[in-house]
Write a protein that holds these residues in place. Structure first.
Motif, short mmCIF file in Angstrom:
data_model
loop_
_atom_site.label_atom_id
_atom_site.label_comp_id
_atom_site.label_asym_id
_atom_site.label_seq_id
_atom_site.Cartn_x
_atom_site.Cartn_y
_atom_site.Cartn_z
N PRO A 20 -1.92 6.23 0.64
CA PRO A 20 -1.53 6.43 2.04
C PRO A 20 -0.79 7.77 2.23
O PRO A 20 0.42 7.81 2.45
CB PRO A 20 -0.63 5.23 2.32
CG PRO A 20 -0.02 4.92 0.99
CD PRO A 20 -1.08 5.24 -0.03
N TRP A 21 -1.52 8.86 2.11
CA TRP A 21 -0.91 10.19 2.17
C TRP A 21 -0.18 10.44 3.48
O TRP A 21 0.76 11.23 3.53
CB TRP A 21 -1.95 11.28 1.94
CG TRP A 21 -2.55 11.24 0.57
CD1 TRP A 21 -3.85 11.00 0.25
CD2 TRP A 21 -1.87 11.43 -0.68
NE1 TRP A 21 -4.02 11.03 -1.11
CE2 TRP A 21 -2.82 11.29 -1.71
CE3 TRP A 21 -0.55 11.71 -1.03
CZ2 TRP A 21 -2.50 11.42 -3.06
CZ3 TRP A 21 -0.23 11.83 -2.37
CH2 TRP A 21 -1.20 11.69 -3.36
N ASP A 22 -0.59 9.75 4.55
CA ASP A 22 0.09 9.93 5.83
C ASP A 22 1.53 9.41 5.78
O ASP A 22 2.35 9.76 6.62
CB ASP A 22 -0.68 9.25 6.96
CG ASP A 22 -0.85 7.75 6.74
OD1 ASP A 22 -1.10 7.33 5.60
OD2 ASP A 22 -0.72 7.02 7.73
N ARG A 23 1.85 8.61 4.78
CA ARG A 23 3.21 8.09 4.61
C ARG A 23 3.99 8.86 3.54
O ARG A 23 5.09 8.48 3.17
CB ARG A 23 3.15 6.60 4.26
CG ARG A 23 2.56 5.78 5.40
CD ARG A 23 2.57 4.29 5.18
NE ARG A 23 3.12 3.82 3.95
CZ ARG A 23 2.52 2.93 3.14
NH1 ARG A 23 1.34 2.44 3.45
NH2 ARG A 23 3.10 2.52 2.05
N ARG A 25 6.23 11.71 1.85
CA ARG A 25 7.33 12.59 2.25
C ARG A 25 7.77 13.40 1.05
O ARG A 25 7.93 12.88 -0.05
CB ARG A 25 8.53 11.79 2.77
CG ARG A 25 8.23 10.95 4.00
CD ARG A 25 7.83 11.82 5.19
NE ARG A 25 7.53 11.02 6.36
CZ ARG A 25 6.32 10.55 6.69
NH1 ARG A 25 5.29 10.78 5.90
NH2 ARG A 25 6.14 9.85 7.79
#
Length: 69
Positions: A20-23, A25
């Motif tokens: 889940p690269w969108d998560r 940081r």
């Protein structure tokens, strides 16, 4: 809860849909923290080069950490 993708660096590639690269940081590390971390990694010589190839270890010696939220 933040997760550290230790083994993802071993098998995943950028844009891998299983991660889940969108998560993700990025957290910058101070020089002292990087130095301590590299010293700790150096204590596990039996895993370096065999279980963990240099390109995987490189993810752990950068000037940042990546966490998945």
């Amino acid at each position: 809860m933040a997760r550290f993708p230790i083994w993802a660096w071993h098998w995943a590639r950028p844009a891998d849909p299983r991660v889940p690269w969108d998560r993700a940081r990025r957290v910058p590390l101070p020089a002292a923290a990087r130095d301590r971390k590299e010293a700790a990694i150096g204590c596990f010589t039996g895993q370096l080069g065999t279980i963990l190839p240099p390109e995987t270890v490189a993810h752990f010696t950068r000037d940042q950490e990546v966490f998945l939220l």
